[in-house]
Structures are given as C-alpha cells and as structure tokens.
Design an enzyme around this catalytic site. Structure first.
Site, PDB file in Angstrom:
ATOM      1  N   HIS A 168     -56.186 -16.953   4.147  1.00 27.59           N
ATOM      2  CA  HIS A 168     -55.263 -17.641   3.230  1.00 27.59           C
ATOM      3  C   HIS A 168     -54.939 -16.806   1.996  1.00 27.59           C
ATOM      4  CE1 HIS A 168     -59.171 -18.826   1.517  1.00 27.59           C
ATOM      5  NE2 HIS A 168     -58.536 -18.951   0.372  1.00 27.59           N
ATOM      6  N   HIS A 196     -53.867 -21.280  -8.839  1.00 26.41           N
ATOM      7  CA  HIS A 196     -55.164 -21.707  -8.305  1.00 26.41           C
ATOM      8  C   HIS A 196     -56.223 -21.714  -9.409  1.00 26.41           C
ATOM      9  CE1 HIS A 196     -58.452 -22.364  -5.637  1.00 26.41           C
ATOM     10  NE2 HIS A 196     -58.858 -21.117  -5.544  1.00 26.41           N
ATOM     11  N   TRP A 200     -48.597 -31.941  21.730  1.00 29.88           N
ATOM     12  CA  TRP A 200     -48.595 -31.523  20.325  1.00 29.88           C
ATOM     13  C   TRP A 200     -49.753 -32.163  19.587  1.00 29.88           C
ATOM     14  CZ3 TRP A 200     -43.607 -33.961  17.670  1.00 29.88           C
ATOM     15  CH2 TRP A 200     -43.422 -35.273  18.126  1.00 29.88           C
ATOM     16  N   ASN A 201     -50.045 -31.573  18.412  1.00 32.20           N
ATOM     17  CA  ASN A 201     -51.193 -32.026  17.621  1.00 32.20           C
ATOM     18  C   ASN A 201     -50.787 -32.230  16.173  1.00 32.20           C
ATOM     19  OD1 ASN A 201     -53.229 -31.398  19.778  1.00 32.20           O
ATOM     20  ND2 ASN A 201     -52.470 -29.322  19.400  1.00 32.20           N
ATOM     21  N   HIS A 250     -56.691 -23.646   1.156  1.00 27.60           N
ATOM     22  CA  HIS A 250     -57.593 -22.491   1.109  1.00 27.60           C
ATOM     23  C   HIS A 250     -58.525 -22.459   2.320  1.00 27.60           C
ATOM     24  CE1 HIS A 250     -56.336 -21.517  -3.063  1.00 27.60           C
ATOM     25  NE2 HIS A 250     -56.056 -22.810  -3.057  1.00 27.60           N
ATOM     26  N   ASP A 304     -54.064 -16.834  -2.178  1.00 30.63           N
ATOM     27  CA  ASP A 304     -54.302 -17.537  -3.446  1.00 30.63           C
ATOM     28  C   ASP A 304     -53.174 -17.210  -4.414  1.00 30.63           C
ATOM     29  OD1 ASP A 304     -56.706 -18.455  -2.514  1.00 30.63           O
ATOM     30  OD2 ASP A 304     -57.943 -17.444  -4.014  1.00 30.63           O
ATOM     31  N   HIS A 346     -60.976 -14.103  -9.527  1.00 34.87           N
ATOM     32  CA  HIS A 346     -60.076 -15.237  -9.703  1.00 34.87           C
ATOM     33  C   HIS A 346     -59.571 -15.281 -11.149  1.00 34.87           C
ATOM     34  CE1 HIS A 346     -61.884 -16.553  -5.899  1.00 34.87           C
ATOM     35  NE2 HIS A 346     -60.852 -17.352  -5.759  1.00 34.87           N
TER      36      HIS A 346
END
Ligand SMILES: [Zn+2]
Lengths: 416, 266
Positions: B74, B80, B62-63, B70, B76, B210
């Site tokens: 992804h 944001h 595992w990591n 973002h 928004d 945005h």
C-alpha cells in the site's frame, strides 16, 4: 465414564438422526424450560398444595389455575418397572430394549420415568432428575440412589448427555484464557481430539505453547471474520467435529458515547454475531448429517455468550448488543439442529476474570471455573448455562422483570 | 503514437525492458499492522462471495471485499500522519498524477537485516551507496531492500513480534532527515509492514519516517515485493493509489519498469 464407542464400519450407511416424539403442550414446555437449565421443578397448586405431573393448565385436584413451578427434592420410590422390547416409534425402535419405571415422588405425584440400567428392581429408592431428551424435550429420568454417577455409563442414557469423553471437539479460540482453560478441561475429561483455533498467529499469548503440546490438541488457523478460511476448515473438519465450542469473541468495553464511531462495534459484530453465522453455515450441515453416526455422533454446539445478552450493560453496551444478536441467532441454530438431535447450549457468564474486565471489581468468573461448568453442562445435557453467582443473580432479576433489570443496570452503571 | 512511447512498447515486447510486479497478493492471512487492542484497528483483507454461478447469481462469480487503506502492499499519503495534515494535496485523491511515475533507488540491506532484524538504515550508509552508484535524484523513490518479502508466506516471521514488540528493519532519524532535507526524495518504500522500523515508537520522534516524510509532503510504500529484481538505479515505478476521497493511503498494484540485465541467465 462414557465407554469408548466401537469403531464404525465405514461401508455401512450412516443412520439418519431421529428424535423421540416432540409435540408438547405449553404447560409441558414449562417443565422443559426448567430442565434446560438443569432444574427439576413441577407445578404446585397455591390453593390446595397439590403437586402434579404431567404439567397441565389447572390443578387436577381443585381446578385452580394458580400453579407455581416449585423445585423438587429429587427423592422418589420406584413402584414398578418394565423393559420395552417393542415400539412403533422409530427413535425407540433403534434403541430397544429400553427400561421404564413407575415411581412416586416424595412430593406426591406418580410418574413414568426413563430408568437407568443400574436402578434396582422395585421397591427401591431412586434419584429422579429432569433431563432433556434427544429432541430437547424435558423428561423424567430415574437413577440409582446410591451412585453419584454418571448416567453415561448406561449407553441408552448417553441419549441424555453430550459428555466430551472419546469425542472430537473444536474450540474456536484456543488462545484466550477461557480458550486455554477449555482445552485443558476437555483434555482432562477425556476428549479424543481437540482442535484449537488460532487467529492472528503472530500475536503471542502466554500459555498458548503449552496448549499446543497436549497430545490431543491440534492447533488450526481459524479466524471467524474470514469466510474463506472458515469454509476451508469447515470442509476439512465439519464431518469430524462431534462438539463445537464457539468461544471466540471480540470484547471491548464501551457504550455509545465512548466509542466514537462504529469501528470497534463492527469488529464485535463481525466475530460475535457474523462469526457464529459463518461457523453455522460451514459446520452445521455436516454436523446435522452426523447426528446419529453410531456411538461417536455429532452431539453438541456450545456458544459462549454473556449474561449481557439478556439485558444491555451500558458500560459494555456494544459488546452487549453483539451478544444479544448472537443469542438470537443461536435460537435459530437450535431450532435448525433440533431434528438432528444436536444440542445447542448457550452459556451466559457474568464478567469473566480476563483482561478486558480488569477494571471491574470482583466477583468475576475464573476462566477455569467457566471451563469446568461447560464440561459439566455437556455431561448433564443442559441447554442454558448460567455459570457463577453473578450470572445466576442476573437471570433471577431478568426472569422477575426485564424492565426493572434494565433500569437497575442503568443506575448501576451511573454509579460505577 | 509518439516515437518515444512506441519505442517503449517495442522494448517491453522485446524483453529489453521488464515489467516487474512489486505487489503481494491480498489474502486473508496477510498480516495487518498491530496496535494495542484498545485502539482502532486496521482491517485485514477479507472477501465474501456474492455469488458463484449459483442461485445467488446464476451465471456470474463475484465477491465483496473489505480492507483498510493500509492493508497489504500500500501507499501512504502525507495526510496519514499528523505532521502532514495541513499540507495541500495531501490525500490519495489529490496526489498529482505525474508523481505516480518516478525513478527508484534501491538500497540493498538484505545482509544487515539477516544479521539484525532491528537494523536501522543510516545517512552514512546512504552516502556510501551514493559513492558507489549516483547521487539520489530529487523526486525519486528510495526503496529499502531487506529480503523481508520472503517471509510473507509466514505471518509469524513477517511480523516478528516478541514481548517488547515488533522487530523489523527501517530507517533511523538521520537517514530520514537526509532524504527529506538534502535530497528532496518523492518518498520511502520498504518490504516490511511499515516504512518505519518495528521498534520505531521508541525513537525520537517516534516513527521518524512517517513524521518527517509526511510532514514534508512525501509518500510511503509498504509491503513491497520482488525488490531483489530491481537494479540499484535505473528502474521506474508506477504507483497509482485508488482515488479515495480524503484517503490517507491505498492498497495498490506497484509496477516497475526495469532494463533487462545484460548478462542475465539465458
Ligand atoms: Zn389445587
């Protein structure tokens, strides 16, 4: 100039790195500490003026303990010489014949020194220097007086040097001004191969194309925050890199009050500290294994730190902290690399003349000067480099009294 | 199970409805948003091993990974942007789940973006699209298809910077106003690193997508992949962001349900 090493027969076993005998007294380590900075100093008795070698806890003439480390002129007279043809020490056995000389320093002491091939037979004037041997211990080396030279012409004396000639060098950031200067300087010094690391390739920097066009240079993707990427590059190149120069850094100019959160400081730590850790884990083992790989063995690891690693400079407080962390880790790396005879060199520049120091007044260290000093430090085989006047002045103040320096820096940054 | 859902599963099993992954794989070399370096920065995706069937964990691998809200493909949320900061339900943890399933209108600008990396999508162009297909329904995603995802393996081409900044396509001010004020869309999605164009800091207002979308409670999708596999109308998007408290956005797996093309190659 160091001669080009012969090609290695790949079916022969790679020799294990050996180092000359290591244990030294605390007094002798005082000699080593100065040699690590490239200084040749011996103890002078403040009571009777006697200068002594080897170093000891008290004056051999009058038993006073008031001994002051004093720079030597380096002038000496060779009294006798011999060539070692037999040794019980495994390190020297591999390097016989080995030339030794008895000499008298201008300041008085008589000492045994390693003798360069080109020193004339006695009686003869010689230049005496303090060098670090393969184990990182200070030793005396005598050179011919009339030659400006370059110790590395004598292959035996290559043991005291890590010059980049004919060597394969990794520069972890080939994009910054310092990185570009380093690549150009290494190419001019005769490095055989230079890998120049490139993070965030879509961000373009003036001059980076010219670096990539040098015939010795291969640009490689390398981002010290990327563990997987470093492991991959380490697996590809770890067994080939002779000299690793870690100059990648994140440099922001903020203290605690001005930083508003840990995000910028975290990126400094990610590259400046954890990046070094990741590199050392990816490249260290393979380089250690090649500490005695014929004439082209792995030989040095350089960390470009900052003089702010010694004491926090509040206007660049988080950067200072990351460099202090890197210095501490570099000491660990040095201890782990010592048995393999790989020199770990810490570089402590003062403010460099680059964009993040734009508001600082001069003097600032030119990237080209830093690059030249680093290559010179490799040739001289020193371990701690304080390039430029600002760094040397800080070092003196720090040695004199770290607490006073801390207070001075707090005052200086209020004035600034 | 209701008849509708059973039919849906049967259609998927029969290949009549395709499930299309609109997501890029998160890799360390996938570029992140570029800002002046003195500003706060979005972390790229990084993964560090915890153990790999070794002394650190003898039978398991595992990591730990780190990334920004973002990074990569992804979502928004309105919070944001400053224009959406006072709105109700404006963060990823409060997005109504019904809105995570919505129709998509795909506007193909591939040729325009090939001609001009700074291509701006206009209201006129959308009206033309509506004339060809259908009126953009309220509550739909509008996805700007540009072919940019094909550059994702080459970070330099994907980011496309020069001395004056980034050159990537996006919507112009009129386009965004039209979608928000007259069509009441759910949000706007792109293949590029932002919903706004690369030079959008020079528009008025800067970053209009945005500004207006989030100001009106609309969403954004970025770094979308495989938009060329969607029809102009008829696909449904599944966009469930991670439930991050007060999260401004979230990496996510974007899935589309799309009717199989009738005359597709056998
Ligand atoms: Zn004395």
């Amino acid at each position: 100039m160091r001669a080009k090493p012969p090609l290695k027969n790949p079916i022969l076993r790679t020799r294990q790195p050996l180092t000359p005998p290591m244990p030294r007294s605390r007094a002798a380590l005082g000699f080593t500490a100065r040699a690590a900075e490239g200084l040749f100093a011996l103890q002078r008795c403040e009571n009777c003026g006697h200068v002594q070698y080897p170093p000891a806890d008290s004056c051999r003439a009058c038993l006073s303990e008031a001994l002051l480390w004093t720079p030597m002129s380096g002038r000496g007279e060779l009294l006798a010489h011999t060539t070692l043809r037999h040794s019980n020490d495994p390190f020297y056995r591999e390097r016989l014949p080995w030339r030794l000389g008895l000499l008298r320093l201008e300041e008085g002491p008589v000492a045994v020194a390693h003798l360069h091939r080109d020193c004339p037979p006695p009686p003869a004037a010689v230049r005496v220097t303090a060098k670090l041997d393969k184990a990182g211990q200070g030793v005396l080396v005598a050179l011919p007086e009339d030659e400006l030279g370059d110790m590395s012409a004598d292959p035996r004396h290559g043991e005291f040097s890590c010059g980049p000639e004919h060597r394969k060098v990794l520069v972890t950031d080939g994009k910054s001004q310092v990185g570009q200067a380093l690549v150009r300087e290494l190419a001019a010094a005769g490095a055989a191969v230079i890998w120049a690391g490139l993070a965030e390739p879509w961000k373009r920097y003036a001059g980076q194309d010219a670096i990539g066009k040098l015939p010795q240079v291969t640009v490689i993707p390398l981002d010290l925050t990327d563990e997987r990427g470093i492991k991959r590059i380490g697996a590809e190149l770890g067994g080939r890199v002779d000299i690793l120069i870690n100059n990648a850094e994140v440099h922001r100019t903020q203290g605690i009050a001005g930083s508003g959160g840990a995000e910028q400081a975290r990126r400094e730590m990610e590259v400046n500290y954890l990046g070094l850790l990741r590199l050392a884990q990816a490249f260290g083992p393979a380089m250690r294994a090649r500490g005695a790989d014929g004439g082209a063995s792995a030989t040095a690891w350089i960390n470009v730190l900052s003089v702010y690693a010694l004491s926090n400079y509040p206007p660049q407080g988080t950067y200072s902290a990351s460099k202090a962390a890197a210095l501490s880790l570099s000491q660990c790396l040095r201890a782990e690399m010592q048995d393999a005879g790989i020199r770990v060199v810490n570089v402590f520049p003062g403010p460099i003349d680059e964009e993040w120091n734009q508001p600082l007044p001069p003097p600032k260290l030119a990237p080209e000067r830093l690059a030249r000093d680093i290559v010179e430090a490799l040739r001289d085989g020193i371990e701690d480099l304080f390039p430029g006047e600002v760094a040397k002045e800080w070092l003196e103040r720090w040695k004199d009294n770290p607490k006073v320096l801390e207070r001075e820096l707090a005052l200086e940054s209020r004035a600034a | 199970m209701s008849g509708l859902l059973r039919e849906l599963l049967a259609a998927i099993a029969a290949g009549k409805i395709k499930v299309i992954d609109l997501t890029h794989t998160l890799t360390p070399s996938f570029p992140q948003l570029g800002l002046p370096p003195e500003m706060g920065q979005a972390l790229p995706y990084r993964s560090e091993e915890i153990s790999r069937y070794d002394s650190r964990g003898p039978a398991w691998y595992w990591n730990n990974f780190t990334l920004c809200e973002h990074t990569g493909t992804h979502f928004d949320a309105p919070i944001h942007w400053v224009s959406g900061r006072e709105l109700p339900n404006n963060s990823v943890d409060t997005v109504p789940p019904e809105q995570m399933i919505a129709p998509a209108c795909v506007v193909d600008c591939t040729e325009d973006a090939e001609r001009d990396a700074d291509f701006l999508l206009t209201r006129e162009r959308l009206e033309q699209w509506e004339a060809e297909h259908d009126r953009i329904p309220a509550g739909a995603w509008v996805l700007m298809r540009t072919g940019w995802a094909r550059r994702a393996d080459d970070p330099v081409a994907f980011q496309n910077y020069d001395e004056i900044g980034q050159h990537t396509p996006g919507p112009d001010v009129g386009c965004v106003r039209f979608l928000v004020d007259e069509r009441d869309v759910l949000g706007f999605g792109t293949e590029t690193i932002g919903t706004d164009s690369g030079q959008a800091q020079r528009l008025n207002p800067p970053y209009p997508c945005h500004y207006y979308m989030h100001g009106a409670g609309k969403y954004g999708l970025q770094c979308l992949n495989n938009l060329d596999q969607l029809p102009p109308v008829g696909a449904i998007l599944f966009t469930a962001p991670l439930k991050l408290e007060e999260g401004s956005g979230s990496p996510l797996r974007v899935l589309a349900l799309s009717p199989a093309r009738r005359h597709s190659v056998p």
